[in-house]
Scaffold this motif. Structure first.
Motif, PDB file in Angstrom:
ATOM      1  N   CYS A 175    -136.760  58.301  75.177  1.00 52.11           N
ATOM      2  CA  CYS A 175    -135.924  59.204  75.681  1.00 52.11           C
ATOM      3  C   CYS A 175    -136.613  60.580  75.693  1.00 52.11           C
ATOM      4  O   CYS A 175    -137.360  61.096  74.785  1.00 52.11           O
TER       5      CYS A 175
ATOM      6  N   VAL B  85    -134.778  63.238  76.729  1.00 54.84           N
ATOM      7  CA  VAL B  85    -133.802  64.528  76.886  1.00 54.84           C
ATOM      8  C   VAL B  85    -133.627  65.416  75.938  1.00 54.84           C
ATOM      9  O   VAL B  85    -133.489  66.696  76.175  1.00 54.84           O
ATOM     10  N   CYS B  86    -134.063  64.971  74.778  1.00 61.21           N
ATOM     11  CA  CYS B  86    -134.345  66.097  73.779  1.00 61.21           C
ATOM     12  C   CYS B  86    -135.464  65.801  72.779  1.00 61.21           C
ATOM     13  O   CYS B  86    -135.848  64.539  73.053  1.00 61.21           O
TER      14      CYS B  86
ATOM     15  N   MET C  61    -136.059  64.665  69.879  1.00 62.75           N
ATOM     16  CA  MET C  61    -135.823  63.732  68.821  1.00 62.75           C
ATOM     17  C   MET C  61    -136.733  62.269  69.633  1.00 62.75           C
ATOM     18  O   MET C  61    -137.242  61.505  68.785  1.00 62.75           O
ATOM     19  N   SER C  62    -136.909  62.085  70.698  1.00 63.46           N
ATOM     20  CA  SER C  62    -137.718  61.142  71.318  1.00 63.46           C
ATOM     21  C   SER C  62    -137.397  59.670  70.923  1.00 63.46           C
ATOM     22  O   SER C  62    -138.188  59.159  70.447  1.00 63.46           O
ATOM     23  N   CYS C  63    -135.998  59.317  70.897  1.00 67.16           N
ATOM     24  CA  CYS C  63    -135.671  58.037  70.337  1.00 67.16           C
ATOM     25  C   CYS C  63    -136.339  57.043  71.398  1.00 67.16           C
ATOM     26  O   CYS C  63    -136.448  57.081  72.483  1.00 67.16           O
TER      27      CYS C  63
ATOM     28  N   TYR D  31    -130.790  54.298  71.001  1.00 67.72           N
ATOM     29  CA  TYR D  31    -130.481  55.859  71.212  1.00 67.72           C
ATOM     30  C   TYR D  31    -129.651  56.391  70.067  1.00 67.72           C
ATOM     31  O   TYR D  31    -129.028  55.780  69.095  1.00 67.72           O
ATOM     32  N   ARG D  32    -129.596  57.647  69.996  1.00 68.74           N
ATOM     33  CA  ARG D  32    -128.954  58.449  68.853  1.00 68.74           C
ATOM     34  C   ARG D  32    -127.665  59.224  69.606  1.00 68.74           C
ATOM     35  O   ARG D  32    -126.997  59.961  68.827  1.00 68.74           O
ATOM     36  N   CYS D  33    -127.507  59.484  70.904  1.00 67.48           N
ATOM     37  CA  CYS D  33    -126.543  60.207  71.433  1.00 67.48           C
ATOM     38  C   CYS D  33    -126.157  59.582  72.731  1.00 67.48           C
ATOM     39  O   CYS D  33    -126.965  59.082  73.343  1.00 67.48           O
TER      40      CYS D  33
ATOM     41  N   GLY E 107    -128.630  60.451  75.886  1.00 63.61           N
ATOM     42  CA  GLY E 107    -129.817  59.694  75.996  1.00 63.61           C
ATOM     43  C   GLY E 107    -129.470  58.380  76.446  1.00 63.61           C
ATOM     44  O   GLY E 107    -130.229  57.676  77.133  1.00 63.61           O
TER      45      GLY E 107
HETATM   46  S1  SF4 Z   1    -131.112  59.707  72.674  1.00 63.12           S
HETATM   47 FE1  SF4 Z   1    -130.135  61.586  72.357  1.00 63.12          FE
HETATM   48  S2  SF4 Z   1    -131.051  62.011  70.269  1.00 63.12           S
HETATM   49 FE2  SF4 Z   1    -132.350  60.609  70.932  1.00 63.12          FE
HETATM   50  S3  SF4 Z   1    -134.101  61.655  72.342  1.00 63.12           S
HETATM   51 FE3  SF4 Z   1    -132.200  61.052  73.764  1.00 63.12          FE
HETATM   52  S4  SF4 Z   1    -131.072  62.655  73.669  1.00 63.12           S
HETATM   53 FE4  SF4 Z   1    -132.480  62.914  71.836  1.00 63.12          FE
END
Ligand code: SF4
Ligand SMILES: Cc1cc2nc3c(=O)[nH]c(=O)nc-3n(C[C@H](O)[C@H](O)[C@H](O)COP(=O)(O)OP(=O)(O)OC[C@H]3O[C@@H](n4cnc5c(N)ncnc54)[C@H](O)[C@@H]3O)c2cc1C
Lengths: 122, 389
Positions: A11, A13-14, A16-18, A33-35, A38
């Motif tokens: 990911c 988007v932020c 954290m690179s999940c 994913y953590r959010c 993502g």
């Molecule tokens: S899933 Fe959410 S927390 Fe994980 S990298 Fe993507 S945006 Fe960030």
């Protein structure tokens, strides 16, 4: 993408690179994913990835021979077509940042650098 | 004049804008284009943290140029002379040499790119060898395609972004060659390799170029294996080095870890009243941090003028520990919360950062993504910054 494949992506988007996996066996299953942002991004990326296209267009009588532009997000497999169409366009100054200077299949193309008529702009 | 800003890139312009807001009289010295590297970075990915908007480089440049209403002197800053209350900047302009005098200087001259010979590439001296930034300027300012079949050295952001630009404009990128066992760029830029099916050769090095008049092939080695790749263009994206010539000559201490000047938390160099920001301070992967450094430096300059100098104190020395390549600033005031930029030395999956004021869970970290943290240290001694994997 075949309907039974598994799509894996980091990911973006932020920071954290999940590491997100999207399973596309009939129903869509997403893991890693953590959010929610993502999750949404990964599903979009698996099903119909989109890209903002940036390129340069010819300018006649500007400070430089070309001007930079960007598009609205385009389905990834249309990117080349958009570029090909845009290579035919030639603009004349003045050009303002944000000005729409072309449209390809309903996708708008915006100027990203100011070009005044015949003058150095920066 | 209160402050001379050397360099009109995002760091210098942000410094100038902030200095004006604080009531200082500013002049920006710029030898090329206002906006620095931004006008040639036509991709998106700029200013997300500052404006909450994903701008292209030229759009961000436009914004900064429009927000700065002050004086600009076009020319090359060729000399910097230091004394505590007066700094003199010698500028070579079209109309001759001009000397500017001010109590403070903000040095924001950006970085230069490493060239092929600096990374041990030997062979024929032929046309078709460019740094990534040179190729970018050719394509995106002048509309010239630098070549048809391209090998790119280095998987950092600049190299990856050029891989996409070249592929889209009809060139074939035959490989991105990376010396390290992991790729260098931000995750969003690594997507480019996937989008365009470009091979990434990790643990590989380009060592030799052959051709008559123009590049014809390059030798790539990995361990004891070697192969020749046919191409007409070699793009070198082997990293940036802070441009510090004037600072070094004026006597500023340079930090071996950042290759930029050693600074305190006002981003003041070891020469009182001379501040540094942006890529000449530390290589920034995000423009937002370069701009922030400009603002911090401007606030430092204002304090210097108001107080007759940055109050001297018992600076706490920041010591980079495990898995930390560098930290800026290197000296911080006791008891004051300050912003610090931490460059990890290797990728880790579940990292925790230890600061004098506590621990931060980081998740995935990479050397390509500099960390921005708030640090506070108590009086006496040193502040250790380390990362556990
Ligand atoms: S899933 Fe959410 S927390 Fe994980 S990298 Fe993507 S945006 Fe960030
Ligand atoms: C190819 C590339 C892609 C990037 N992509 C992104 C991205 O997607 N998102 C992001 O956030 N960041 C990105 N960055 C990082 C960002 O662009 C930099 O962090 C930022 O430009 C640094 O700003 P600066 O003002 O320190 O330096 P610069 O932009 O290099 O500006 C320095 C200026 O100083 C002038 N100068 C130097 N020496 C002198 C002198 N002696 N006299 C007068 N003038 C002088 C130069 O002409 C130049 O205009 C990218 C960087 C590169 C190279």
């Amino acid at each position: 993408m075949s309907p039974t494949s598994k799509f894996r992506v980091n990911c973006i988007v932020c920071p954290m690179s999940c590491y997100v996996e999207v399973e596309l066996d009939g129903e869509i299953r997403v893991t890693g994913y953590r959010c929610p942002r993502g999750k949404e991004w990964a599903v979009q990326e698996a099903l119909s990835p989109k890209r903002v296209v940036v390129t340069v267009l010819k300018v006649k009588g500007g400070d430089l021979p070309v001007v930079s532009v960007k598009t609205d997000p385009v389905p990834r497999d249309k990117v080349r077509e958009v570029i090909r169409e845009l290579s035919k366009v030639e603009l004349v100054p003045p050009l303002r940042v944000g000005q729409v200077v072309a449209e390809v299949d309903g996708v708008k193309v915006y100027v990203t650098r100011e070009v005044r008529g015949g003058q150095q702009t920066f | 004049m209160d402050v001379v800003v050397i360099g009109g890139g995002p760091a210098g312009l942000s410094a100038a804008i902030r200095a004006q807001e604080l009531g200082l009289k500013v002049v920006v010295v710029e030898e090329g284009r206002l906006g620095g590297i931004l006008p040639q970075c036509i991709h998106t990915g700029f200013g997300l943290l500052t404006y909450g908007e994903d701008l292209t480089g030229p759009e961000l440049a436009h914004r900064l140029i429009n927000s700065y209403q002050g004086e600009v002197l076009r020319g090359h800053a060729a000399g910097l002379e230091y004394s505590y209350h007066r700094k003199r900047v010698r500028v070579i302009t079209e109309g001759g040499t001009v000397t500017l005098e001010a109590p403070t200087v903000i040095y924001a001259a950006g970085a230069r790119e490493r060239h092929a010979h600096e990374i041990g590439i030997v062979g024929d001296r032929v046309a078709g060898i460019y740094t990534a930034g040179e190729a970018q300027a050719l394509m995106d300012l002048y509309g010239v395609l630098p070549g048809r079949e391209v090998v790119i050295v280095g998987s950092g952001d600049v190299g990856l972004i050029m891989a996409r630009r070249l592929s889209l404009e009809g060139a074939k990128v035959k490989a991105v060659v990376e010396m390290l066992p992991y790729p260098g760029g931000l995750a969003r830029n690594l997507m480019i390799l996937r989008d365009f099916n470009i091979p990434l050769l990790l643990n590989h090095r380009v060592v030799e170029v052959r051709g008559r008049g123009r590049v014809e092939r390059v030798k790539v080695v990995s361990g004891s294996k070697e192969e020749w790749i046919k191409c007409d263009t070699l793009l070198v994206s082997a990293g940036l080095v802070p441009r510090v010539k004037l600072l070094r000559r004026a006597g500023a201490i340079i930090d071996e870890r950042t290759s930029g000047p050693l600074v305190n938390d006002r981003l003041e160099t070891s020469l009182p009243g001379i501040f540094a920001a942006g890529n000449s301070l530390v290589i920034n992967d995000l423009v937002d941090y370069a701009m922030e450094q400009g603002r911090i430096a401007a606030e430092g300059a204002e304090e210097f003028i108001r107080e007759g100098g940055i109050p001297s104190q018992d600076w706490v020395k920041v010591i980079p520990g495990d898995n930390v390549r560098s930290v800026v600033p290197q000296l911080i005031s006791p008891g004051r919360e300050v912003i610090a930029y931490v460059r990890p030395s290797k990728p880790l999956n579940d990292a925790t950062l230890t600061l004098p004021n506590g621990r931060v869970r980081l998740g995935v970290i990479k050397p390509s993504e500099m960390l921005r943290v708030r640090v506070k240290a108590e009086e006496g001694g040193v502040a250790h910054v380390e990362i556990q994997g």
